[in-house]
Motif scaffolding. Structure first.
Motif, PDB file in Angstrom:
ATOM      1  N   ARG A 167     -37.657  56.655 -41.842  1.00  0.00           N
ATOM      2  CA  ARG A 167     -38.557  55.504 -41.761  1.00  0.00           C
ATOM      3  C   ARG A 167     -37.781  54.307 -41.226  1.00  0.00           C
ATOM      4  O   ARG A 167     -36.760  53.923 -41.788  1.00  0.00           O
ATOM      5  N   ASN A 168     -38.274  53.729 -40.153  1.00  0.00           N
ATOM      6  CA  ASN A 168     -37.649  52.542 -39.586  1.00  0.00           C
ATOM      7  C   ASN A 168     -38.317  51.300 -40.152  1.00  0.00           C
ATOM      8  O   ASN A 168     -39.540  51.183 -40.159  1.00  0.00           O
ATOM      9  N   ARG A 169     -37.496  50.372 -40.634  1.00  0.00           N
ATOM     10  CA  ARG A 169     -37.938  49.069 -41.133  1.00  0.00           C
ATOM     11  C   ARG A 169     -37.534  48.014 -40.099  1.00  0.00           C
ATOM     12  O   ARG A 169     -37.003  48.338 -39.053  1.00  0.00           O
ATOM     13  N   LYS A 170     -37.749  46.745 -40.411  1.00  0.00           N
ATOM     14  CA  LYS A 170     -37.443  45.688 -39.449  1.00  0.00           C
ATOM     15  C   LYS A 170     -35.981  45.670 -39.036  1.00  0.00           C
ATOM     16  O   LYS A 170     -35.670  45.541 -37.855  1.00  0.00           O
ATOM     17  N   GLN A 171     -35.044  45.776 -39.994  1.00  0.00           N
ATOM     18  CA  GLN A 171     -33.634  45.668 -39.661  1.00  0.00           C
ATOM     19  C   GLN A 171     -32.815  46.891 -40.085  1.00  0.00           C
ATOM     20  O   GLN A 171     -31.607  46.931 -39.843  1.00  0.00           O
ATOM     21  N   THR A 172     -33.445  47.844 -40.711  1.00  0.00           N
ATOM     22  CA  THR A 172     -32.729  49.020 -41.197  1.00  0.00           C
ATOM     23  C   THR A 172     -33.535  50.291 -40.937  1.00  0.00           C
ATOM     24  O   THR A 172     -34.712  50.230 -40.585  1.00  0.00           O
ATOM     25  N   THR A 173     -32.869  51.424 -41.133  1.00  0.00           N
ATOM     26  CA  THR A 173     -33.525  52.728 -41.070  1.00  0.00           C
ATOM     27  C   THR A 173     -33.227  53.455 -42.371  1.00  0.00           C
ATOM     28  O   THR A 173     -32.063  53.508 -42.798  1.00  0.00           O
ATOM     29  N   GLU A 174     -34.274  53.980 -42.998  1.00  0.00           N
ATOM     30  CA  GLU A 174     -34.124  54.753 -44.221  1.00  0.00           C
ATOM     31  C   GLU A 174     -34.274  56.232 -43.884  1.00  0.00           C
ATOM     32  O   GLU A 174     -35.270  56.629 -43.288  1.00  0.00           O
TER      33      GLU A 174
END
Length: 184
Positions: free
Chosen positions: A73-80
């Protein structure tokens, strides 16, 4: 007059041996190198289950965990990257056939393309344990340890182990051969 045998092999043999040695050396260099942080086991390994039971005891500790990628899952500033943890071998590679030992989230800074981290691939990470988040799996609230990744390593896909059929040739019939006694 007889010539005495020399201690050196003929030049063709020397060239062949040298060529073989160079090919083996290049093949060894071409194989992927596991980063030292991934290949070296920690002195006191921490298990995912330990962190789930006592999160405060292990916060900000360095871990080396790995397993099978479940989701990205890609977030605004990170990837989980959600990972089903599996036991690691001595070189840090997850044992893909072993049962899972819990789930954790590998937190990478920036964007990581999900195509680069496909589901069902093996991934090992090193980093620091930041927190434990409770998220649902279906309707079950599950505690996910979150690791701020310092070093990820995506393991190469295993090569196929051989043909899916018993004989080396699909048209092979063992009694149809000129060397078999029943052929004639």
């Amino acid at each position: 007059m007889k010539s005495e045998p020399s201690a050196l092999p003929p030049p063709k043999r020397q060239a062949g041996a040298l060529f073989s040695a160079v090919i083996l050396l290049l093949a060894g260099c071409a194989s992927s190198q596991v980063p030292p942080a991934i290949g070296k086991a920690p002195e006191k390994p921490i298990l995912v289950a330990q962190v789930q039971q006592e999160p405060d005891r292990f916060l900000d500790r360095r871990v080396r965990w790995g397993g099978t990628i479940v989701a990205v899952r890609n977030r605004k500033q990170t990837t989980e990257i959600e990972i089903l943890s599996r036991p690691l071998d001595s070189g840090g590679q997850p044992r893909g056939k072993e049962p899972g030992t819990g789930r954790f989230i590998a937190l990478l800074t920036g964007f990581a393309d999900p195509a680069e981290y496909p589901e069902q691939r093996l991934l090992t990470v090193t980093g620091r344990l930041k927190r434990v988040e409770t998220r649902p799996i279906g309707e079950y609230p599950y505690p996910y340890p979150v690791v701020a990744v310092e070093q990820p390593y995506l393991w190469p896909e295993p090569s196929p182990s051989g043909p899916p059929y018993f004989y080396p040739d699909p048209w092979y019939y063992p009694w149809y051969s000129p060397w078999h006694p029943w052929y004639w």
